[in-house]
Enzyme design. Structure first.
Site, PDB file in Angstrom:
ATOM      1  CB  SER A 252     -34.307 -31.552  71.566  1.00 45.82           C
ATOM      2  OG  SER A 252     -34.155 -32.058  72.872  1.00 45.82           O
ATOM      3  CG  HIS A 394     -30.242 -29.038  74.062  1.00 47.31           C
ATOM      4  ND1 HIS A 394     -29.803 -30.081  73.297  1.00 47.31           N
ATOM      5  CD2 HIS A 394     -31.587 -29.221  74.215  1.00 47.31           C
ATOM      6  CE1 HIS A 394     -30.825 -30.870  72.992  1.00 47.31           C
ATOM      7  NE2 HIS A 394     -31.922 -30.360  73.533  1.00 47.31           N
TER       8      HIS A 394
END
Length: 413
Positions: A252, A394
């Site tokens: 991320s 994610h």
């Protein structure tokens, strides 16, 4: 109702993919091998002496901001070392890194696990979100004395407690990595700069106020990347670590920092970005997922002040992220995406790698020159370049790490 929900969700995905394909066809991207004076780069030496410095200076000025020079000296204090960590499976080291001065500045704590049977060991290095103690339940890991994000979605700032040990251990399968013959090293990003905007007055920015009153200011992304390079300074002093085989890795926003660290510091032998999205691996000019306005307005400390001029104006940006990735060449780079993560723009992440391939070609590395966007859970591991899009959301998972380890084996063994 459930059938209607999934039908609507499916149509949204189809519509989004169609829009993405249209955007890809319309893209006009700068050529990483065309110099500012209009000369096409055809030789390795031309890349090293002309084009690479041009791109590096451009992205510093317009996006990541300037960073301070490395300190003349650093103080490394190994405050913990065990030859029998993780039930006898590993060597553990904890290293406090200080910048010497009138009062030594405690820059960071570096947590390291090494396989016992390999010296010097190659190492995966990455920043973590919640403190070193959160990557494993090992009770000997020093609790961070900084604030960390806790609670649902990282909604509360607080100092960690014993209950937070191993909170994100699923993202750091340390024993699996050790078994494959690699070490793991990690640093809490908040040691370097807390992840919130305070006009660059806390963290290491407080040491360099002269780098803030300018458009290409020292940013948080710059601080995180700069800190990763200071870890490399330590690795070069440790005979148990193979400093020529350090893979800098991030998930991320930490994946964005890993890319910038690897692009700037050529001592890193490999760069791995896991779902880094906008400002990381994904192409900005596609305007898919995390576009520049969302990126800069939501996290205005991440990048330089100058970068905000391109909010809703990506067309004027004289580079894109494929050119940042090209700075890593010829060192191996791996980009990972997730199927249910439209904010990171998986196709844009893949295209960025593919468009960096011509620079790898200069070095005799095929990379992704003739590769198309792959199916889900079908990793592409090539010499010098790797990519996968996995099922799921994610996150960084065991599956992701399995591919990173295979890629490291391919390139380093």
């Amino acid at each position: 109702m459930r059938i209607l929900f999934f039908a609507t969700f499916f149509l949204m995905i189809v519509f989004n993919l169609t829009a993405q394909n249209r955007k890809s066809a319309e893209l006009k991207l700068p050529d990483p091998l065309l110099s500012e004076n209009g000369i096409t780069i055809t030789k390795i030496e031309e890349w090293k002496s002309v084009r690479r410095p041009e791109i590096l200076e451009m992205v510093k000025k317009l996006m990541y901001g300037i960073s301070p020079e490395a300190p003349d000296e650093l103080k490394f204090i190994v405050f913990d070392q065990s030859e029998d960590a993780l039930k006898g499976k590993a060597i553990r080291k904890q290293v406090a890194v200080y910048i010497p001065g009138k009062t030594d500045y405690h820059l960071l704590d570096l947590l390291i696990y090494l396989p016992k049977n390999i010296k010097p060991a190659p190492v995966f290095l990455g920043l973590n979100f919640q403190g070193n103690h959160a990557v494993n339940s090992d009770p000997k890991i020093r609790l961070s004395d900084k604030w960390v994000w806790i609670g649902a979605g990282g909604s509360i700032k607080n100092h960690p407690t014993e209950k937070s040990r191993g909170a994100v251990s699923s993202r750091w399968p340390i024993e699996m990595i050790l078994k494959k013959g690699y070490g793991v090293a990690t640093v809490y990003a908040g040691d370097l700069d807390p992840d919130y905007f305070d006009d660059f007055k806390n963290g290491i920015h407080a040491l360099y106020p002269e780098l803030q009153n300018r458009e290409d200011n020292f940013s948080t992304m710059g601080a995180w990347a700069w800190g990763l390079s200071r870890c490399m300074d330590y690795f070069e002093t440790d005979e148990d670590i193979d400093s020529e085989k350090i893979a800098v890795l991030g998930f991320s926003r930490m994946g964005k920092a890993a890319i910038w660290a690897g692009a700037k510091d050529q001592r890193f032998g490999m760069v791995i970005s896991n779902e880094s999205g906008g400002g990381g691996a994904a192409l900005s000019k596609r305007k898919v997922g995390e576009d520049l306005a969302r990126l800069n307005n939501g996290n205005r400390h991440w990048f330089s002040k100058k970068f905000k001029e391109f909010n809703l104006n990506e067309e004027k940006l004289p580079f894109d992220q494929h050119m940042v990735l090209s700075l890593i060449a010829p060192r191996p780079v791996y980009i990972a995406s997730a199927e249910v993560d439209p904010g990171s723009d998986p196709e844009g992440e893949f295209l960025s790698a593919k468009l960096a391939s011509p620079v790898y070609n200069l070095f005799g590395i095929t990379a992704f020159s003739n590769i198309h966007f792959p199916e889900v859970n079908r990793p592409m591991l090539k010499e010098g370049m790797g990519y996968h899009i996995r099922s799921g959301t994610h996150d960084i998972t065991k599956y992701d790490w399995e591919q990173f380890l295979k890629f490291a084996d391919l390139n380093w063994k």
